[in-house]
Write a protein that holds these residues in place. Structure first.
Motif, PDB file in Angstrom:
ATOM      1  N   GLY A 391       0.821  -1.210   0.000  1.00  0.00           N
ATOM      2  CA  GLY A 391       0.000   0.000   0.000  1.00  0.00           C
ATOM      3  C   GLY A 391       0.847   1.248   0.000  1.00  0.00           C
ATOM      4  O   GLY A 391       2.017   1.239   0.400  1.00  0.00           O
ATOM      5  N   LEU A 392       0.249   2.338  -0.465  1.00  0.00           N
ATOM      6  CA  LEU A 392       0.884   3.653  -0.446  1.00  0.00           C
ATOM      7  C   LEU A 392      -0.050   4.646   0.226  1.00  0.00           C
ATOM      8  O   LEU A 392      -1.226   4.747  -0.130  1.00  0.00           O
ATOM      9  CB  LEU A 392       1.195   4.132  -1.859  1.00  0.00           C
ATOM     10  N   LEU A 393       0.470   5.357   1.222  1.00  0.00           N
ATOM     11  CA  LEU A 393      -0.269   6.416   1.887  1.00  0.00           C
ATOM     12  C   LEU A 393       0.410   7.729   1.549  1.00  0.00           C
ATOM     13  O   LEU A 393       1.502   8.018   2.023  1.00  0.00           O
ATOM     14  CB  LEU A 393      -0.294   6.196   3.399  1.00  0.00           C
ATOM     15  N   GLU A 394      -0.247   8.524   0.719  1.00  0.00           N
ATOM     16  CA  GLU A 394       0.279   9.829   0.321  1.00  0.00           C
ATOM     17  C   GLU A 394      -0.428  10.899   1.141  1.00  0.00           C
ATOM     18  O   GLU A 394      -1.595  11.217   0.893  1.00  0.00           O
ATOM     19  CB  GLU A 394       0.052  10.074  -1.167  1.00  0.00           C
ATOM     20  N   VAL A 395       0.275  11.438   2.128  1.00  0.00           N
ATOM     21  CA  VAL A 395      -0.285  12.508   2.955  1.00  0.00           C
ATOM     22  C   VAL A 395      -0.038  13.816   2.205  1.00  0.00           C
ATOM     23  O   VAL A 395       1.087  14.320   2.151  1.00  0.00           O
ATOM     24  CB  VAL A 395       0.344  12.523   4.352  1.00  0.00           C
ATOM     25  N   VAL A 396      -1.093  14.355   1.623  1.00  0.00           N
ATOM     26  CA  VAL A 396      -0.955  15.473   0.702  1.00  0.00           C
ATOM     27  C   VAL A 396      -0.819  16.795   1.446  1.00  0.00           C
ATOM     28  O   VAL A 396      -0.006  17.647   1.090  1.00  0.00           O
ATOM     29  CB  VAL A 396      -2.164  15.519  -0.264  1.00  0.00           C
ATOM     30  N   TRP A 405      -4.124   0.677  -2.408  1.00  0.00           N
ATOM     31  CA  TRP A 405      -3.570  -0.668  -2.281  1.00  0.00           C
ATOM     32  C   TRP A 405      -3.290  -1.225  -3.669  1.00  0.00           C
ATOM     33  O   TRP A 405      -4.153  -1.213  -4.547  1.00  0.00           O
ATOM     34  CB  TRP A 405      -4.532  -1.590  -1.537  1.00  0.00           C
ATOM     35  N   HIS A 406      -2.067  -1.708  -3.857  1.00  0.00           N
ATOM     36  CA  HIS A 406      -1.635  -2.281  -5.125  1.00  0.00           C
ATOM     37  C   HIS A 406      -1.446  -3.783  -4.941  1.00  0.00           C
ATOM     38  O   HIS A 406      -0.629  -4.220  -4.130  1.00  0.00           O
ATOM     39  CB  HIS A 406      -0.312  -1.669  -5.580  1.00  0.00           C
ATOM     40  N   LYS A 407      -2.162  -4.579  -5.694  1.00  0.00           N
ATOM     41  CA  LYS A 407      -1.976  -6.021  -5.596  1.00  0.00           C
ATOM     42  C   LYS A 407      -0.994  -6.496  -6.657  1.00  0.00           C
ATOM     43  O   LYS A 407      -0.812  -5.868  -7.707  1.00  0.00           O
ATOM     44  CB  LYS A 407      -3.306  -6.760  -5.729  1.00  0.00           C
ATOM     45  N   ASN A 408      -0.323  -7.623  -6.357  1.00  0.00           N
ATOM     46  CA  ASN A 408       0.586  -8.251  -7.312  1.00  0.00           C
ATOM     47  C   ASN A 408      -0.243  -9.137  -8.242  1.00  0.00           C
ATOM     48  O   ASN A 408      -0.616 -10.246  -7.876  1.00  0.00           O
ATOM     49  CB  ASN A 408       1.621  -9.110  -6.581  1.00  0.00           C
ATOM     50  N   SER A 413       2.044  -4.562 -10.694  1.00  0.00           N
ATOM     51  CA  SER A 413       1.432  -3.794  -9.615  1.00  0.00           C
ATOM     52  C   SER A 413       0.158  -3.141 -10.130  1.00  0.00           C
ATOM     53  O   SER A 413       0.207  -2.288 -11.017  1.00  0.00           O
ATOM     54  CB  SER A 413       2.403  -2.727  -9.103  1.00  0.00           C
ATOM     55  N   VAL A 414      -0.978  -3.557  -9.573  1.00  0.00           N
ATOM     56  CA  VAL A 414      -2.273  -3.067 -10.046  1.00  0.00           C
ATOM     57  C   VAL A 414      -2.987  -2.369  -8.901  1.00  0.00           C
ATOM     58  O   VAL A 414      -3.248  -2.972  -7.850  1.00  0.00           O
ATOM     59  CB  VAL A 414      -3.147  -4.222 -10.575  1.00  0.00           C
ATOM     60  N   ALA A 415      -3.294  -1.085  -9.066  1.00  0.00           N
ATOM     61  CA  ALA A 415      -4.032  -0.336  -8.047  1.00  0.00           C
ATOM     62  C   ALA A 415      -5.452  -0.884  -7.979  1.00  0.00           C
ATOM     63  O   ALA A 415      -6.225  -0.754  -8.921  1.00  0.00           O
ATOM     64  CB  ALA A 415      -4.039   1.140  -8.393  1.00  0.00           C
ATOM     65  N   SER A 416      -5.803  -1.505  -6.837  1.00  0.00           N
ATOM     66  CA  SER A 416      -7.068  -2.227  -6.746  1.00  0.00           C
ATOM     67  C   SER A 416      -8.030  -1.660  -5.716  1.00  0.00           C
ATOM     68  O   SER A 416      -9.205  -2.004  -5.719  1.00  0.00           O
ATOM     69  CB  SER A 416      -6.796  -3.705  -6.417  1.00  0.00           C
ATOM     70  N   ASP A 417      -7.546  -0.836  -4.800  1.00  0.00           N
ATOM     71  CA  ASP A 417      -8.421  -0.185  -3.825  1.00  0.00           C
ATOM     72  C   ASP A 417      -7.838   1.179  -3.516  1.00  0.00           C
ATOM     73  O   ASP A 417      -6.635   1.301  -3.266  1.00  0.00           O
ATOM     74  CB  ASP A 417      -8.540  -1.011  -2.543  1.00  0.00           C
ATOM     75  N   SER A 418      -8.662   2.205  -3.539  1.00  0.00           N
ATOM     76  CA  SER A 418      -8.169   3.557  -3.320  1.00  0.00           C
ATOM     77  C   SER A 418      -9.236   4.400  -2.638  1.00  0.00           C
ATOM     78  O   SER A 418     -10.427   4.260  -2.935  1.00  0.00           O
ATOM     79  CB  SER A 418      -7.764   4.194  -4.662  1.00  0.00           C
ATOM     80  N   ILE A 419      -8.809   5.256  -1.724  1.00  0.00           N
ATOM     81  CA  ILE A 419      -9.753   6.120  -1.022  1.00  0.00           C
ATOM     82  C   ILE A 419      -9.039   7.376  -0.534  1.00  0.00           C
ATOM     83  O   ILE A 419      -7.886   7.331  -0.105  1.00  0.00           O
ATOM     84  CB  ILE A 419     -10.401   5.386   0.179  1.00  0.00           C
ATOM     85  N   TRP A 420      -9.734   8.510  -0.629  1.00  0.00           N
ATOM     86  CA  TRP A 420      -9.245   9.741  -0.033  1.00  0.00           C
ATOM     87  C   TRP A 420      -9.671   9.778   1.429  1.00  0.00           C
ATOM     88  O   TRP A 420     -10.830   9.495   1.758  1.00  0.00           O
ATOM     89  CB  TRP A 420      -9.788  10.959  -0.770  1.00  0.00           C
ATOM     90  N   LEU A 421      -8.729  10.110   2.298  1.00  0.00           N
ATOM     91  CA  LEU A 421      -9.002  10.209   3.721  1.00  0.00           C
ATOM     92  C   LEU A 421      -8.921  11.660   4.172  1.00  0.00           C
ATOM     93  O   LEU A 421      -8.019  12.398   3.748  1.00  0.00           O
ATOM     94  CB  LEU A 421      -7.985   9.388   4.518  1.00  0.00           C
ATOM     95  N   THR A 422      -9.867  12.072   5.002  1.00  0.00           N
ATOM     96  CA  THR A 422      -9.807  13.368   5.674  1.00  0.00           C
ATOM     97  C   THR A 422      -9.539  13.110   7.146  1.00  0.00           C
ATOM     98  O   THR A 422     -10.246  12.324   7.780  1.00  0.00           O
ATOM     99  CB  THR A 422     -11.128  14.141   5.523  1.00  0.00           C
ATOM    100  N   ASN A 423      -8.521  13.746   7.698  1.00  0.00           N
ATOM    101  CA  ASN A 423      -8.157  13.395   9.062  1.00  0.00           C
ATOM    102  C   ASN A 423      -9.146  13.951  10.081  1.00  0.00           C
ATOM    103  O   ASN A 423      -9.923  14.866   9.807  1.00  0.00           O
ATOM    104  CB  ASN A 423      -6.710  13.796   9.387  1.00  0.00           C
ATOM    105  N   LEU A 424      -9.125  13.361  11.277  1.00  0.00           N
ATOM    106  CA  LEU A 424     -10.117  13.698  12.301  1.00  0.00           C
ATOM    107  C   LEU A 424      -9.862  15.058  12.920  1.00  0.00           C
ATOM    108  O   LEU A 424     -10.787  15.689  13.441  1.00  0.00           O
ATOM    109  CB  LEU A 424     -10.121  12.616  13.383  1.00  0.00           C
ATOM    110  N   PHE A 425      -8.629  15.525  12.857  1.00  0.00           N
ATOM    111  CA  PHE A 425      -8.315  16.863  13.380  1.00  0.00           C
ATOM    112  C   PHE A 425      -9.051  17.940  12.593  1.00  0.00           C
ATOM    113  O   PHE A 425      -9.340  19.012  13.111  1.00  0.00           O
ATOM    114  CB  PHE A 425      -6.805  17.094  13.327  1.00  0.00           C
ATOM    115  N   SER A 426      -9.358  17.641  11.327  1.00  0.00           N
ATOM    116  CA  SER A 426     -10.069  18.603  10.475  1.00  0.00           C
ATOM    117  C   SER A 426     -11.582  18.478  10.603  1.00  0.00           C
ATOM    118  O   SER A 426     -12.323  19.270  10.011  1.00  0.00           O
ATOM    119  CB  SER A 426      -9.673  18.391   9.012  1.00  0.00           C
TER     120      SER A 426
END
Length: 432
Positions: A391-396, A405-408, A413-426
């Protein structure tokens, strides 16, 4: 460094695996893993003074620890300089070694260097008897930052595929929630693992915590657990106020990362619990608006593998309230050899102020994948798949991060699950 890849003798590995399963050091609750790809062994063909198994870890935002092994005593010295700079700086450190039965490790060197500039390439040379030059890049002092995250890595042909994918991901730090080498008492496999990951781990900081395969304790024969892990993978626990290399925390680029020990004591009167309680209270969300936690044994899991284990159930009962009230954003786990992403959750229910739980124990271990899931799928589980990957977590920025998440897939490497996260502090409804 010249290295040769060979297959580790099958019979020796088979016998040890049978012994481990019998002694229940790998706690498996009655499920059959499909076969994995072959375990590989990376041998060392250079002379005894040549550095090997080089890896770096972050001690502070402006300091790195350089770790390596030589077969015979050599100076624990690092010379380093900025890219294209002729101003060379040197630092010295210490060496250690350990024994496990008839095995004696090489000389394990640890040198802390710094202060270092953020987001800067440095060249470095180890010891005094080699002209081999390595390089690494420091992490940025603020967003954005990209983490590669992978658990249960091992050293199989699947592992090689995963590492190749990570190498092409332009990550700045790797986080590993336990089960590194799968040496399981065969100490030469710790050496092989160090050689396998060195091309990546010598260039970017690798921050790890322990899993059950790091325990390596045998009653009477070898009573002290985590001997090899603690000797080889020294993390910045003292800098975070911890008394154990099994749990610690650090700040990097606006993110507070907490590494917990699933196989260290975690009850309310334990040192780990008290340390975690204090660490969470010291977090400055203005400085580190993101808080990320890594454990080995997942607290949330709809796979039929590893259900009902104390390290999951009891640790969750002990510590979940601490993470919830501190508004931890994401919890990453390994142990289950598959991928699963949950919604924000607390006390087994969806909760907008709880952390997202993600299981990523799919690096490439020798035991294979855990393919069987509970059916029907609980509502709190949003995505699950039994595939190897990373997996890759890009904190923008201070409020948004992209998780992928990239599966083999047949070594791609195939990007198979992706989601934007908004942190709880915001989130104004989830203020600490």
């Amino acid at each position: 460094m010249a290295i040769k890849k060979t297959h580790f003798p099958f019979l020796t590995l088979f016998v040890v695996i049978i012994i481990i399963e019998y002694l229940k050091f790998d706690v498996v609750h009655g499920y059959d893993r499909p076969p994995a790809r072959k375990t590989i062994f990376i041998s060392h063909d250079d002379n005894d003074t040549v550095p090997q198994q080089v890896h770096i870890s972050q001690v502070a935002q402006d300091k790195m620890r350089i770790s390596w092994i030589t077969e015979s005593p050599t100076p624990s010295k690092v010379e380093y300089n900025e890219f294209l700079s002729k101003n060379t700086v040197s630092a010295t450190g210490n060496t250690s070694s350990y024994r496990d039965g008839f095995y004696k490790s090489g000389e394990i060197h640890n040198v802390v260097i710094g202060p270092l500039k953020p987001n800067t390439v440095y060249h470095y040379r180890l010891g005094e008897s080699t002209n081999t030059t390595y390089n690494f890049k420091t992490t940025p002092d603020r967003f954005p930052i990209k983490f590669a995250i992978v658990g249960d890595l091992g050293q199989t042909e699947w592992t090689v595929s995963t590492l190749n994918h990570i190498a092409n991901s332009s990550y700045e730090m790797l986080l590993l929630p336990g089960d590194l080498s799968y040496a399981d008492f065969i100490q030469n496999l710790w050496d092989s693992f160090g050689r396998l990951v060195a091309p990546l781990a010598s260039q970017r900081p690798w921050m790890v915590t322990q899993g059950n395969h790091e325990i390596e304790r045998i009653p009477i024969v070898h009573k002290t657990p985590f001997t090899a892990y603690n000797a080889r993978w020294k993390m910045p626990f003292e800098e975070s106020g911890s008394t154990s290399n099994l749990y610690y925390s650090f700040d990097v680029s606006g993110v507070h990362v907490i590494m917990l020990g699933s196989y260290a004591e975690f009850h309310h009167n334990s040192s780990q619990y008290k340390w975690l309680q204090g660490d969470l209270l010291k977090i400055n969300r203005g400085k580190t608006p993101w808080v990320v936690v890594l454990i080995h044994a997942p607290w949330y899991n709809t796979n039929k593998a590893h259900q009902g284990e104390d390290e999951s159930v009891d640790m969750k009962a002990s510590m979940e309230d601490l993470l919830y009230h501190a508004r931890v954003d994401v919890v990453f786990a390994g142990h289950v050899h598959a991928y699963e992403r949950f919604t924000r959750v607390y006390k087994d229910k969806s909760d907008n102020c709880g952390p997202v739980h993600i299981t990523i124990g799919d690096g490439g271990n020798r035991e294979g994948l855990a393919r069987r899931y509970q059916d029907p799928k609980p509502d709190i589980s949003l995505f699950r798949e039994a595939s190897f990957g990373h997996g890759l977590l890009e904190v923008v920025n201070a409020s948004h991060a992209l998780w992928t998440w990239h599966k083999n897939d047949n070594d791609k490497s195939v990007a198979s699950d992706s989601i934007w996260l908004t942190n709880l502090f915001s989130n104004p409804t989830c203020k600490v």
